[in-house]
Design an enzyme around this catalytic site. Sequence first.
Site, PDB file in Angstrom:
ATOM      1  N   TYR A  29      -4.188   4.098  -5.722  1.00 49.73           N
ATOM      2  CA  TYR A  29      -3.516   5.079  -4.871  1.00 49.73           C
ATOM      3  C   TYR A  29      -3.320   4.525  -3.465  1.00 49.73           C
ATOM      4  O   TYR A  29      -2.230   4.636  -2.889  1.00 49.73           O
ATOM      5  CB  TYR A  29      -4.319   6.384  -4.823  1.00 49.73           C
ATOM      6  CG  TYR A  29      -3.569   7.520  -4.174  1.00 49.73           C
ATOM      7  CD1 TYR A  29      -2.484   8.109  -4.814  1.00 49.73           C
ATOM      8  CD2 TYR A  29      -3.949   8.012  -2.927  1.00 49.73           C
ATOM      9  CE1 TYR A  29      -1.787   9.156  -4.227  1.00 49.73           C
ATOM     10  CE2 TYR A  29      -3.257   9.057  -2.331  1.00 49.73           C
ATOM     11  CZ  TYR A  29      -2.181   9.626  -2.989  1.00 49.73           C
ATOM     12  OH  TYR A  29      -1.486  10.658  -2.396  1.00 49.73           O
TER      13      TYR A  29
ATOM     14  N   ASP B  68      13.068  11.590 -14.878  1.00 56.00           N
ATOM     15  CA  ASP B  68      11.902  10.726 -15.028  1.00 56.00           C
ATOM     16  C   ASP B  68      12.029   9.655 -13.957  1.00 56.00           C
ATOM     17  O   ASP B  68      12.854   8.742 -14.074  1.00 56.00           O
ATOM     18  CB  ASP B  68      11.870  10.104 -16.424  1.00 56.00           C
ATOM     19  CG  ASP B  68      10.719   9.120 -16.615  1.00 56.00           C
ATOM     20  OD1 ASP B  68       9.978   8.845 -15.645  1.00 56.00           O
ATOM     21  OD2 ASP B  68      10.571   8.604 -17.742  1.00 56.00           O
ATOM     22  N   VAL B  69      11.229   9.760 -12.909  1.00 57.63           N
ATOM     23  CA  VAL B  69      11.405   8.873 -11.756  1.00 57.63           C
ATOM     24  C   VAL B  69      11.085   7.421 -12.063  1.00 57.63           C
ATOM     25  O   VAL B  69      11.411   6.531 -11.274  1.00 57.63           O
ATOM     26  CB  VAL B  69      10.563   9.347 -10.552  1.00 57.63           C
ATOM     27  CG1 VAL B  69      11.052  10.694 -10.050  1.00 57.63           C
ATOM     28  CG2 VAL B  69       9.070   9.377 -10.884  1.00 57.63           C
TER      29      VAL B  69
END
Length: 250
Positions: free
Chosen positions: A156, A64-65
Amino acid sequence: MANRLAGKVALITGGASGLGAAQAKRFAEEGAKVVIGDLNEEMAKGVVAEIRAAGGDALFIRLDVTDAASWNNAIAAAVEAFGGLTTLSNTAGIIHPGGFEEESIEGWNKMVAVNQTAIFLGIKAAIPELVKSGNGSIINISSLIGMFPTAGNASYCATKAAVRIMSKAAALEFVDRGVRVNTIVPGGMNTPITANVPPDVLKQQTSQIPMGKLGDPIDIANGALFLASDEAKYITGVDLPIDGGWSVGV
Protein backbone atom coordinates in the site's frame (compact mmCIF):
# COMPACT_ATOMS: atom_id res chain seq x y z
CA MET A 1 -21.09 29.70 -5.23
CA ALA A 2 -23.22 27.43 -7.42
CA ASN A 3 -22.49 25.63 -10.68
CA ARG A 4 -18.74 25.64 -10.14
CA LEU A 5 -18.50 22.66 -12.50
CA ALA A 6 -21.03 23.76 -15.09
CA GLY A 7 -20.06 22.36 -18.48
CA LYS A 8 -17.80 19.69 -16.98
CA VAL A 9 -18.10 15.96 -17.64
CA ALA A 10 -16.41 13.90 -14.94
CA LEU A 11 -15.56 10.20 -14.84
CA ILE A 12 -15.06 9.06 -11.26
CA THR A 13 -13.69 5.59 -10.56
CA GLY A 14 -14.71 3.86 -7.37
CA GLY A 15 -17.81 6.04 -7.44
CA ALA A 16 -20.15 3.48 -5.92
CA SER A 17 -19.15 4.22 -2.33
CA GLY A 18 -16.83 6.11 -0.01
CA LEU A 19 -14.68 8.88 -1.42
CA GLY A 20 -15.83 8.27 -4.99
CA ALA A 21 -19.54 8.45 -4.19
CA ALA A 22 -19.03 11.66 -2.23
CA GLN A 23 -17.25 13.20 -5.21
CA ALA A 24 -19.93 12.07 -7.63
CA LYS A 25 -22.69 13.70 -5.58
CA ARG A 26 -20.72 16.87 -4.90
CA PHE A 27 -19.66 17.29 -8.53
CA ALA A 28 -23.26 16.86 -9.68
CA GLU A 29 -24.45 19.42 -7.13
CA GLU A 30 -22.13 21.91 -8.79
CA GLY A 31 -23.39 21.24 -12.30
CA ALA A 32 -21.10 18.51 -13.65
CA LYS A 33 -22.39 15.59 -15.65
CA VAL A 34 -21.06 12.55 -13.80
CA VAL A 35 -20.04 9.11 -15.00
CA ILE A 36 -19.55 6.59 -12.20
CA GLY A 37 -17.12 3.83 -13.14
CA ASP A 38 -17.22 0.85 -10.81
CA LEU A 39 -17.71 -2.91 -10.61
CA ASN A 40 -20.45 -2.68 -7.96
CA GLU A 41 -23.43 -2.04 -10.20
CA GLU A 42 -26.07 -2.08 -7.47
CA MET A 43 -24.37 0.51 -5.27
CA ALA A 44 -23.29 2.65 -8.21
CA LYS A 45 -26.81 2.78 -9.60
CA GLY A 46 -27.98 3.80 -6.14
CA VAL A 47 -25.64 6.80 -6.26
CA VAL A 48 -26.83 7.62 -9.78
CA ALA A 49 -30.44 7.52 -8.55
CA GLU A 50 -29.61 9.90 -5.70
CA ILE A 51 -27.97 12.34 -8.10
CA ARG A 52 -30.88 12.24 -10.53
CA ALA A 53 -33.42 12.64 -7.72
CA ALA A 54 -31.60 15.81 -6.69
CA GLY A 55 -31.82 17.15 -10.24
CA GLY A 56 -28.35 16.16 -11.42
CA ASP A 57 -27.20 14.20 -14.43
CA ALA A 58 -25.30 10.92 -14.00
CA LEU A 59 -24.87 7.44 -15.38
CA PHE A 60 -23.19 4.20 -14.38
CA ILE A 61 -20.56 2.47 -16.49
CA ARG A 62 -19.17 -0.91 -15.50
CA LEU A 63 -15.43 -0.32 -15.25
CA ASP A 64 -12.66 -2.72 -14.32
CA VAL A 65 -9.85 -0.25 -13.69
CA THR A 66 -7.22 -2.95 -14.21
CA ASP A 67 -8.33 -3.64 -17.79
CA ALA A 68 -7.38 -1.37 -20.71
CA ALA A 69 -10.35 -2.42 -22.86
CA SER A 70 -12.74 -1.65 -20.02
CA TRP A 71 -11.24 1.81 -19.75
CA ASN A 72 -11.65 2.44 -23.47
CA ASN A 73 -15.28 1.36 -23.29
CA ALA A 74 -15.94 3.66 -20.33
CA ILE A 75 -14.43 6.69 -22.05
CA ALA A 76 -16.41 5.95 -25.22
CA ALA A 77 -19.63 5.64 -23.22
CA ALA A 78 -19.00 8.95 -21.45
CA VAL A 79 -18.39 10.70 -24.74
CA GLU A 80 -21.47 9.14 -26.33
CA ALA A 81 -23.68 10.14 -23.40
CA PHE A 82 -22.37 13.61 -22.67
CA GLY A 83 -20.38 14.68 -25.71
CA GLY A 84 -16.91 14.65 -24.22
CA LEU A 85 -14.82 14.35 -21.08
CA THR A 86 -13.20 17.15 -19.08
CA THR A 87 -12.38 15.53 -15.77
CA LEU A 88 -11.01 12.20 -14.53
CA SER A 89 -10.90 11.33 -10.85
CA ASN A 90 -8.95 8.13 -10.16
CA THR A 91 -10.41 7.21 -6.80
CA ALA A 92 -10.76 3.41 -6.92
CA GLY A 93 -8.33 1.69 -4.59
CA ILE A 94 -7.81 -1.21 -2.22
CA ILE A 95 -5.85 -1.82 0.95
CA HIS A 96 -4.80 -4.85 2.92
CA PRO A 97 -2.18 -4.97 5.67
CA GLY A 98 1.02 -6.91 5.17
CA GLY A 99 4.70 -6.28 5.69
CA PHE A 100 7.47 -7.53 3.45
CA GLU A 101 7.57 -10.93 5.16
CA GLU A 102 3.81 -11.45 5.24
CA GLU A 103 2.81 -10.04 1.85
CA SER A 104 2.32 -12.59 -0.93
CA ILE A 105 3.31 -11.89 -4.50
CA GLU A 106 -0.37 -12.31 -5.42
CA GLY A 107 -1.36 -9.67 -2.89
CA TRP A 108 1.42 -7.37 -4.06
CA ASN A 109 0.42 -7.72 -7.72
CA LYS A 110 -3.26 -7.08 -6.97
CA MET A 111 -2.42 -3.93 -5.02
CA VAL A 112 -0.18 -2.67 -7.82
CA ALA A 113 -2.83 -3.45 -10.43
CA VAL A 114 -5.66 -1.58 -8.69
CA ASN A 115 -3.81 1.27 -6.99
CA GLN A 116 -1.06 2.02 -9.48
CA THR A 117 -1.40 0.47 -12.94
CA ALA A 118 -5.08 1.43 -13.08
CA ILE A 119 -4.15 5.10 -12.90
CA PHE A 120 -1.70 4.70 -15.78
CA LEU A 121 -4.41 2.97 -17.81
CA GLY A 122 -6.94 5.66 -16.95
CA ILE A 123 -4.69 8.53 -17.93
CA LYS A 124 -3.73 6.77 -21.15
CA ALA A 125 -7.35 6.14 -22.11
CA ALA A 126 -8.74 9.53 -21.10
CA ILE A 127 -6.02 11.89 -22.27
CA PRO A 128 -7.21 12.31 -25.90
CA GLU A 129 -10.64 13.51 -24.73
CA LEU A 130 -9.19 15.62 -21.91
CA VAL A 131 -6.86 17.35 -24.37
CA LYS A 132 -9.74 17.85 -26.78
CA SER A 133 -11.74 19.58 -24.05
CA GLY A 134 -9.13 22.33 -23.89
CA ASN A 135 -9.30 22.45 -20.10
CA GLY A 136 -8.83 18.95 -18.75
CA SER A 137 -8.23 17.95 -15.15
CA ILE A 138 -7.00 14.68 -13.66
CA ILE A 139 -7.28 14.09 -9.93
CA ASN A 140 -5.51 11.07 -8.47
CA ILE A 141 -6.12 9.85 -4.94
CA SER A 142 -3.01 8.84 -3.01
CA SER A 143 -2.66 8.45 0.77
CA LEU A 144 -0.71 10.08 3.54
CA ILE A 145 1.27 6.88 4.01
CA GLY A 146 2.33 7.30 0.41
CA MET A 147 4.23 10.31 1.76
CA PHE A 148 5.08 9.05 5.25
CA PRO A 149 5.24 5.23 5.13
CA THR A 150 4.34 2.98 8.03
CA ALA A 151 5.56 -0.50 8.89
CA GLY A 152 3.35 -3.42 7.92
CA ASN A 153 1.88 -1.88 4.76
CA ALA A 154 4.52 -2.62 2.14
CA SER A 155 2.41 -2.75 -1.01
CA TYR A 156 0.00 0.00 0.00
CA CYS A 157 2.80 2.42 0.86
CA ALA A 158 4.60 1.63 -2.39
CA THR A 159 1.58 1.99 -4.65
CA LYS A 160 0.31 5.19 -3.08
CA ALA A 161 3.78 6.75 -3.29
CA ALA A 162 3.84 5.78 -6.96
CA VAL A 163 0.55 7.59 -7.51
CA ARG A 164 2.09 10.86 -6.35
CA ILE A 165 5.16 10.64 -8.59
CA MET A 166 3.17 9.40 -11.57
CA SER A 167 0.85 12.38 -11.18
CA LYS A 168 3.77 14.80 -11.23
CA ALA A 169 5.22 13.14 -14.32
CA ALA A 170 1.85 13.41 -16.06
CA ALA A 171 1.49 17.04 -14.97
CA LEU A 172 4.74 17.89 -16.72
CA GLU A 173 3.91 15.82 -19.77
CA PHE A 174 0.50 17.37 -20.41
CA VAL A 175 0.88 20.91 -19.10
CA ASP A 176 1.33 22.36 -22.58
CA ARG A 177 -1.72 20.48 -23.86
CA GLY A 178 -4.19 22.04 -21.46
CA VAL A 179 -4.51 19.22 -18.93
CA ARG A 180 -3.79 19.69 -15.23
CA VAL A 181 -2.87 16.70 -13.04
CA ASN A 182 -3.00 16.88 -9.26
CA THR A 183 -3.01 14.49 -6.31
CA ILE A 184 -5.15 14.46 -3.21
CA VAL A 185 -3.44 12.94 -0.19
CA PRO A 186 -6.06 11.84 2.34
CA GLY A 187 -5.23 11.13 5.94
CA GLY A 188 -7.44 8.82 7.98
CA MET A 189 -10.97 8.74 6.56
CA ASN A 190 -14.32 7.26 7.57
CA THR A 191 -14.85 5.03 4.52
CA PRO A 192 -15.64 1.36 3.84
CA ILE A 193 -11.96 0.78 3.11
CA THR A 194 -11.16 1.77 6.71
CA ALA A 195 -12.88 -1.41 7.86
CA ASN A 196 -9.86 -3.35 6.57
CA VAL A 197 -7.45 -1.42 8.80
CA PRO A 198 -6.62 -3.26 12.06
CA PRO A 199 -8.20 -1.49 15.07
CA ASP A 200 -4.87 -0.94 16.80
CA VAL A 201 -3.43 0.67 13.66
CA LEU A 202 -6.52 2.86 13.26
CA LYS A 203 -6.32 3.96 16.89
CA GLN A 204 -2.65 4.82 16.51
CA GLN A 205 -3.32 6.79 13.33
CA THR A 206 -6.17 8.75 14.89
CA SER A 207 -4.00 9.68 17.86
CA GLN A 208 -1.54 11.31 15.45
CA ILE A 209 -4.14 13.61 13.89
CA PRO A 210 -3.98 17.09 15.44
CA MET A 211 -7.73 17.54 14.90
CA GLY A 212 -8.24 14.31 16.85
CA LYS A 213 -10.63 12.60 14.45
CA LEU A 214 -10.91 10.93 11.08
CA GLY A 215 -12.04 12.93 8.08
CA ASP A 216 -15.23 12.37 6.14
CA PRO A 217 -15.64 11.63 2.42
CA ILE A 218 -17.14 15.08 1.87
CA ASP A 219 -13.79 16.60 2.89
CA ILE A 220 -12.10 14.83 -0.01
CA ALA A 221 -15.00 15.64 -2.33
CA ASN A 222 -14.66 19.36 -1.64
CA GLY A 223 -10.93 19.24 -2.33
CA ALA A 224 -11.51 17.37 -5.57
CA LEU A 225 -14.23 19.84 -6.52
CA PHE A 226 -11.77 22.71 -6.21
CA LEU A 227 -9.10 20.93 -8.27
CA ALA A 228 -11.65 20.04 -10.95
CA SER A 229 -12.96 23.59 -11.18
CA ASP A 230 -11.61 26.55 -13.11
CA GLU A 231 -10.71 28.08 -9.74
CA ALA A 232 -7.65 25.80 -9.87
CA LYS A 233 -6.68 26.73 -13.44
CA TYR A 234 -3.12 27.66 -12.37
CA ILE A 235 -2.54 24.58 -10.22
CA THR A 236 -0.90 21.43 -11.54
CA GLY A 237 1.49 18.82 -10.17
CA VAL A 238 0.62 19.43 -6.51
CA ASP A 239 -0.05 17.12 -3.59
CA LEU A 240 -3.04 18.35 -1.58
CA PRO A 241 -3.07 16.80 1.91
CA ILE A 242 -6.53 16.61 3.45
CA ASP A 243 -5.61 15.09 6.76
CA GLY A 244 -6.67 17.12 9.79
CA GLY A 245 -3.12 18.41 10.16
CA TRP A 246 -1.57 14.94 10.35
CA SER A 247 1.21 15.70 7.87
CA VAL A 248 2.24 18.79 9.85
CA GLY A 249 3.07 16.71 12.89
CA VAL A 250 4.78 13.78 11.18
